[in-house]
Design an enzyme around this catalytic site. Structure first.
Site, mmCIF file in Angstrom:
data_model
loop_
_atom_site.group_PDB
_atom_site.id
_atom_site.type_symbol
_atom_site.label_atom_id
_atom_site.label_comp_id
_atom_site.label_asym_id
_atom_site.label_seq_id
_atom_site.Cartn_x
_atom_site.Cartn_y
_atom_site.Cartn_z
ATOM 1 C CE1 TYR A 160 19.858 -12.088 -22.998
ATOM 2 C CE2 TYR A 160 20.019 -13.942 -24.513
ATOM 3 C CZ TYR A 160 19.499 -13.370 -23.371
ATOM 4 O OH TYR A 160 18.619 -14.067 -22.599
ATOM 5 C CG HIS B 215 19.138 -7.855 -16.367
ATOM 6 N ND1 HIS B 215 19.603 -9.117 -16.100
ATOM 7 C CD2 HIS B 215 18.722 -7.335 -15.191
ATOM 8 C CE1 HIS B 215 19.468 -9.354 -14.804
ATOM 9 N NE2 HIS B 215 18.940 -8.285 -14.231
#
Length: 144
Positions: A24, A102
């Site tokens: 991430y 995302h």
């Protein structure tokens, strides 16, 4: 052209910067939001960023967008992407155009993460570009 953009962040995104940075990235959610607010100001649009770990709260915020002048939604529903008919139904009910974002590439992840309840309703899907994906979505939203 969108005048007001709502950016919604789903569960666990409040842990960005420390949660699995190999997937991430190392930016915190506050840093991502600050960058998006700066970009929106440069583009001449308003931007509100909001995060919740709770499905019902996300649904209520989506519903509120109908009344608060939101022209475009950018949503990273996180885990709810793969599980929440409620989030999908809320997005369908308000009929505000949205982009699904995302940070990681869903298609390089576990099979259960490769299904989205949102994608077929979305104007577009951006995944795998890290925080840059949010910026791409803001740029698109500002022009449409």
């Amino acid at each position: 052209m969108a005048q007001q953009i709502l950016v919604l962040h789903g569960p666990n995104l409040n842990l960005l910067g420390s949660r699995e940075p190999h997937l991430y990235g190392s930016l915190t959610l506050a840093q991502i939001n600050q960058g998006l607010e700066t970009l929106a100001a440069q583009l001449g649009v308003g931007l509100t960023a909001w995060q919740s770990n709770h499905e019902g709260a996300l649904v209520e915020r989506i519903q509120a967008a109908r009344q608060d002048g939101t022209d475009f939604i950018i949503i990273n529903a996180a885990a709810y992407t793969h599980t929440s008919v409620a989030v999908r139904d809320a997005l369908a009910a308000v009929a505000i155009p949205f982009i699904e974002v995302h940070l990681s590439n869903l298609y390089k992840r576990e099979p259960f993460r490769q299904h989205s309840y949102l994608s077929d309703l979305a104007v577009g899907l951006v995944c795998g570009l890290g925080a840059d994906g949010y910026e791409a979505a803001v740029r698109y939203a500002a022009r449409h």
